[in-house]
Design a protein around this motif. Sequence first.
Motif, PDB file in Angstrom:
ATOM      1  N   ILE A  85       0.838  -1.205   0.000  1.00  0.00           N
ATOM      2  CA  ILE A  85       0.000   0.000   0.000  1.00  0.00           C
ATOM      3  C   ILE A  85       0.871   1.252   0.000  1.00  0.00           C
ATOM      4  N   ILE A  86       1.939   1.245   0.808  1.00  0.00           N
ATOM      5  CA  ILE A  86       2.853   2.390   0.832  1.00  0.00           C
ATOM      6  C   ILE A  86       3.471   2.613  -0.539  1.00  0.00           C
ATOM      7  N   ALA A 213      -3.907  13.771   1.847  1.00  0.00           N
ATOM      8  CA  ALA A 213      -4.481  12.689   2.649  1.00  0.00           C
ATOM      9  C   ALA A 213      -3.719  11.383   2.432  1.00  0.00           C
ATOM     10  N   LEU A 214      -3.320  11.120   1.179  1.00  0.00           N
ATOM     11  CA  LEU A 214      -2.543   9.913   0.897  1.00  0.00           C
ATOM     12  C   LEU A 214      -1.185   9.949   1.589  1.00  0.00           C
ATOM     13  N   VAL A 215      -0.553  11.113   1.602  1.00  0.00           N
ATOM     14  CA  VAL A 215       0.751  11.240   2.272  1.00  0.00           C
ATOM     15  C   VAL A 215       0.607  11.002   3.771  1.00  0.00           C
ATOM     16  N   PHE A 219       2.372   7.966   5.862  1.00  0.00           N
ATOM     17  CA  PHE A 219       3.220   8.151   7.032  1.00  0.00           C
ATOM     18  C   PHE A 219       2.618   7.461   8.252  1.00  0.00           C
ATOM     19  N   GLY A 220       1.289   7.410   8.343  1.00  0.00           N
ATOM     20  CA  GLY A 220       0.654   6.703   9.451  1.00  0.00           C
ATOM     21  C   GLY A 220       0.990   5.226   9.437  1.00  0.00           C
ATOM     22  N   ILE A 223       4.703   4.791  10.446  1.00  0.00           N
ATOM     23  CA  ILE A 223       4.904   4.933  11.895  1.00  0.00           C
ATOM     24  C   ILE A 223       4.412   3.684  12.622  1.00  0.00           C
ATOM     25  N   PHE A 224       3.280   3.134  12.169  1.00  0.00           N
ATOM     26  CA  PHE A 224       2.740   1.922  12.787  1.00  0.00           C
ATOM     27  C   PHE A 224       3.714   0.754  12.634  1.00  0.00           C
ATOM     28  N   LEU A 225       4.282   0.586  11.445  1.00  0.00           N
ATOM     29  CA  LEU A 225       5.214  -0.518  11.218  1.00  0.00           C
ATOM     30  C   LEU A 225       6.498  -0.336  12.023  1.00  0.00           C
TER      31      LEU A 225
END
Length: 245
Positions: A85-86, A213-215, A219-220, A223-225
């Motif tokens: 997805i990234i 919003a995609l950026v 980044f969310g 950060i989670f990974l």
Amino acid sequence: MVELQLQYVPAARPNTDVAELEKKIKFISRNYIADQEDKSGYKQEFSLTPFTRVHLYSNLRGELEPNSKAAYVYTFLIVGIFILIIACINFMNMATARSAMRAKEIGLRKVAGALRPQLIGQFLGEAFFMTLVAVLLSIILLFLALPVINDFSGKDLRVINTYYFWLMLGGVTLFVALLAGSYPSLFLSAFRPADTLKGSFRNSAKGNGLRKALVVFQFGISIFLIAGTLIIMNHLDYFRLSNPR
């Protein structure tokens, strides 16, 4: 109560009623060592486990070799999906960020008679080509790195060279290409020739908002990974230090 599992091949006898067989063998040891079970206070129960579920779902004493867990497979699968997805979001943002460089090209093609579906097909084709090149490079790197990984980890990891694997890989490639190329193709093909040829092309506020919003979403996930990786590393260090050998 001690539970023992008998591992079997499901296709050995297709007409066998597994549930009925499992009922018959559940307390079969009582026919031979009932007195020993009564004295020890332990009773043995037997159940059936397909060979296809042994490696990920069986956790018994005296296994032929240490088994893994299905949770690990699902965890790596989810991490891989997040990374895909990234990558798709990166491709979308890069394609739309370069929109000003292709604005005149799109305007000239529309003036020459190109229809919007043709432009959409072109941009989707470009996305598919880039995805295909990335897949081929990843396969080459996989075969080059696999011996090194096996030597380092002491495992015997191999590529599943089956029809279903390559079919699934082709499906994932097509899905990623459509996902990554859908928004850029719709965005770029919507340019108006008059604005692009005059040089008065400007990104719309709606398009800018979606890219932002995609950026943020990208980044969310990152950060989670990263946070998940650090947490797991800390837990592994804690277990290693609290259980020294």
